[in-house]
Design an enzyme around this catalytic site. Structure first.
Site, PDB file in Angstrom:
ATOM      1  CG  ASP A   1       9.134   1.566  -1.418  1.00  9.49           C
ATOM      2  OD1 ASP A   1       9.585   0.540  -1.969  1.00  9.49           O
ATOM      3  OD2 ASP A   1       9.584   2.704  -1.646  1.00  9.49           O
TER       4      ASP A   1
HETATM    5  C1  BGC Z   1      11.886   1.519  -4.083  1.00  3.33           C
HETATM    6  C2  BGC Z   1      10.680   1.210  -4.949  1.00  3.33           C
HETATM    7  C3  BGC Z   1      10.889  -0.105  -5.658  1.00  3.33           C
HETATM    8  C4  BGC Z   1      11.135  -1.180  -4.621  1.00  3.33           C
HETATM    9  C5  BGC Z   1      11.369  -2.553  -5.222  1.00  3.33           C
HETATM   10  C6  BGC Z   1      12.231   0.383  -3.166  1.00  3.33           C
HETATM   11  O1  BGC Z   1      13.440   0.625  -2.531  1.00  3.33           O
HETATM   12  O2  BGC Z   1      11.644   2.680  -3.316  1.00  3.33           O
HETATM   13  O3  BGC Z   1      10.491   2.235  -5.877  1.00  3.33           O
HETATM   14  O4  BGC Z   1       9.777  -0.395  -6.449  1.00  3.33           O
HETATM   15  O5  BGC Z   1      12.286  -0.838  -3.876  1.00  3.33           O
HETATM   16  O6  BGC Z   1      12.575  -2.598  -5.875  1.00  3.33           O
END
Ligand code: BGC
Length: 772
Positions: free
Chosen positions: A242
């Protein structure tokens, strides 16, 4: 499409072994992290291009220019399909796969290699700020619909990214908190959806979550990332962090995290190189990650290069049809019809010709809430609102009153309130749009309560006092309490967040152009405090204990026989369905354990869709099991009067539980009840089956108690013989035997007058081991 992202790799795709041999250690390490916020690294020397991965689950959020990560910056227009909270309620794998195909096509047209979704985390608590991005409180629904999305997205040659793996069920302290979960609960509830998606739909990537799981960051968890994901489930793709989830890059790589996102500015690449040079990290680990990353590139490049076109109008229509299949009709009571006080019929659907005047009240009708805040927020290609759509249907017989503002939870404008009540008084029917203010739920923080703003519920009470014909339409990304105001509404349509075409879809439902067929993928409790996770959410001091174990959602409400406002699986239709001729047959030696077959008949006068749900109750087992669990479902469309035989299968695994001691799935024999019905609390028919398998036998250890020894299929009779042969003793006295049952056998040997010694116990154990 933009070809710039594709770089100049050869048309045949990357020659993975050749490239691996030609890359320097530094280049291999560089491939293991992003080049910027959304792209992987290129290695120009070898024509390895960078590719783009971007959000998100219900629409494409491709940011050009400077990225801000949380959706505040603009992104290219894309169809905003119903978010997961709504898609989950469709209970329709075919529909969800179709949405996935459209998402894949839009990603492909924009040159995006991997779409960062679906999110399939379990809705453990109604308070999770990101529940709108997740499908259900139930792992079967999350798994089946998650797999459908992955299949759809990947059919376009674009990778899906299943997230957030694992046990990421809250936003509070999400980057550090340790989810303390026992293995059985992980396996049965929190991993089961991921397992299904990985094994059935083979996603190209999996995103590890920010949090720790039992003390170890998910981003460096060898058990999660390698033992379970790869060795057990056969995952052959790439694990992506993530955004910002990496704690210790080297530990992460070793555990099975191939790609760190976003860019680390080269810092962690250098850490990888240094660890190899210092002999702390085997270069083979870097090679393995590089190989997987190059393989991903090979999968993605053909579509990135080929691009494609999007039929914006067709996708908007799909968004509208899907939205209509997601809304859940919670309640629809008879009320008297305008102009005829002697006749009462269910308030919905409204007949445009006979509805008289309709007051559309609530700012949400004009300013729709159609998606949640954070990284999943997309810029829609179009947006329609219910007020415009109702006015198109009724013309001057529709009036609008805002009633309240949507932005501020505490906004209370007496003038708006009075205007709305007056409009309600003058109208034949009121459609009142209530919902959560946008700031009430978002990625990044959890809610503190599940109440609608008091301004709104007070307005409902005032409106109901002057007009009994009130339909409430809800706009919310996660469950709201309805028990305090339910009595004021004759009909309630739970509209969730329905995407860009939600306004039209709701209007189609209100006027019967579409028939509601959504079912609750999460329970609506009477009050927040009833939620099984309540006392253990969101934890404290960096730790959250999943103390309710497997009793999540309806499993918990049912175990405690709690009344709820609307149960899991519930949803009404404008028609009715009958169930008959249930047959459940055990398939001895077959592929499945049991076949379930039932006839469903549309007993009303209009076409509709029913979600046939199969729940299984297990016999008394060695471990505590939920009262019933959803084990199969199917959504079917039936014309008026039409009947269909619906066949569903139950597998061995469906009836099993994860044995905490044996650390494997165990089918414990006995009588199971298989029930079919229209919700978890509206079971229409049931049948018992007997499964004849031996009980699981945990191995005897030094800690095994007298009771466990006696229950052991081999050692039990040996011990019993010994006790009986030695003549009367404490253990031949039933009362004493019961009292001493939970003593480890070995410890009893030091008690006076016991019929066995420590040596006898060792000897028995050896004999039992030889014979079992
Ligand atoms: C989120 C993800 C997301 C990523 C990119 C993170 O903060 O938890 O779900 O895909 O950011 O935007």
């Amino acid at each position: 499409m933009t070809t710039s992202d594709a770089g100049t790799a050869t048309d045949a795709g990357p020659d993975v072994p050749g490239l691996l041999a030609g890359l320097t250690l530094e280049e291999k390490a560089s491939l293991c992290s992003g080049s910027d916020f959304w792209h992987t690294q290129a290695v120009e020397r070898l024509d390895i291009p960078a590719v783009m991965m971007t959000d998100g689950p219900h629409g494409l959020r491709k940011q050009t220019g400077a990225a801000d990560h949380v959706g505040l910056g603009s992104s290219v227009p894309a169809t905003c399909f119903p978010p997961a909270v709504a898609l989950g309620s469709s209970f329709d794998a075919d529909l969800v796969e179709q949405v996935g195909r459209a998402l894949g096509a839009e990603a492909r047209a924009e040159g995006v290699a991997v779409l960062l979704g679906p999110g399939i985390n379990i809705k453990r608590s109604p308070l999770c700020g990101r529940n709108f991005e997740y499908l259900s409180e139930d792992p079967l629904v999350s798994g089946i619909l998650g797999a459908a999305l992955v299949r759809g997205i990947q059919s376009a040659g674009v990778g899906a990214c299943v997230k957030h793996y694992a046990a990421n069920n809250q936003e509070t302290d999400r980057l550090r908190v340790s989810a303390e979960v026992d293995e059985r609960t992980l396996r049965e509830i929190y991993l089961a959806g991921f397992e299904r998606v990985v094994t059935e739909a083979r996603p190209w990537t999996v995103m590890c979550s920010y949090n720790k799981v039992n003390g170890t960051y998910a981003s460096e968890h060898p058990w999660l990332l390698t033992d379970v994901l790869r060795t057990e489930w056969g995952f052959d793709g790439v694990v992506v962090s993530d955004w910002g989830a990496v704690n210790d890059r080297v530990a992460g790589l070793r555990a099975g995290l191939e790609l760190e996102m976003p860019a680390s500015g080269g810092v962690t690449d250098a850490e990888i190189v240094a660890a190899v040079r210092a002999g702390e990290l085997d270069e083979a680990v870097v090679d393995r990650a590089t190989e997987r990353l190059l393989t991903l590139l090979g999968r993605a490049l053909p579509a990135v290069r080929a691009g494609g076109a999007v039929n914006v109008a067709a996708h908007h229509t799909l968004a509208r049809d899907a939205a209509a299949d997601c809304a859940v009709l919670l309640k629809n009571e008879p009320v008297t019809v305008p102009g005829d006080a002697t006749r009462a019929v269910p308030l919905l659907p409204l007949d445009p010709a006979a509805a008289g005047t309709v007051a559309v009240i609530g700012e949400f009708a004009r300013t729709p809430r159609y998606q949640g805040a954070g990284s999943s927020q997309v810029t829609p290609t179009r947006l329609n609102d219910a007020w415009t759509a109702v006015r198109e249907t009724l013309g001057h017989r529709a009036v609008f009153a805002a009633g309240f503002g949507v932005d501020d939870e505490s906004a209370d404008d007496p003038a708006l309130h009075a205007e709305a009540v007056a409009a309600a008084r003058d109208a034949d029917t009121v459609v009142l749009f209530l919902g959560l203010p946008p700031s009430a739920e978002s990625e990044g923080y959890d809610r503190e309560h599940i109440l609608l703003p008091a301004t709104q519920t007070e307005l409902l009470a005032a409106v109901a006092e002057v007009n009994p014909r009130v339909v409430v339409v809800l706009s919310n990304g996660s469950v709201v309490q309805v028990s305090d105001w339910d009595r004021h509404a004759a009909a309630i349509l739970e509209g969730w967040l329905l995407g860009q075409a939600g306004g039209d879809a709701i209007t189609d439902l209100l006027f019967g152009r579409a028939n509601p067929s959504g079912r609750l993928a999460e329970t609506i409790p009477l009050r927040l405090e009833d939620s099984p996770a309540h006392l253990n959410f969101p934890g404290e001091c960096g730790v959250v204990r999943y103390g309710e174990g497997v009793f999540v959602g309806y499993r918990g409400y049912d175990a405690r026989r709690q009344e709820v406002s609307y149960p899991f699986g519930h949803g009404l239709s404008y028609t009715s369905f009958a169930y008959s001729d249930l047959e459940v047959t055990v398939e001895d030696g077959g592929e499945h354990l049991a076949a379930v077959s039932v006839t469903v008949t549309n007993t009303g006068d209009r076409a509709g869709k029913e979600v046939v749900q199969v729940y299984v109750s297990a016999p008394a087992a060695t471990v505590a099991r939920p009262a019933r669990e959803l084990k199969a479902f199917r959504k079917i469309a039936l014309g008026p009067g039409e009947s269909r035989r619906v066949d569903l299968a139950l597998t061995h695994r469906d009836l099993s539980y994860f044995h905490p001691q044996l650390r494997r799935w165990v089918l414990e024999g006995g009588r199971f009840t298989v029930a079919v019905g229209a919700s978890s609390r509206d079971l229409r028919a049931s049948a018992d089956i007997t499964v004849d398998v031996p009980r699981p036998v945990p191995p005897l250890t030094d800690d095994s108690t007298l009771d466990e020894w006696l229950a052991h299929p081999v050692a039990g009779s040996l011990l019993d013989d010994l006790i009986v042969a030695t003549g009367p003793s404490k253990l031949t006295d039933p009362g004493m035997r019961r009292m001493l049952g939970n003593f480890p056998l070995v410890r009893l040997t030091s008690f006076p007058n016991m019929p066995f010694s420590r040596a006898d116990v060792a000897e028995l154990r050896a004999r039992a081991g030889r014979r079992s």
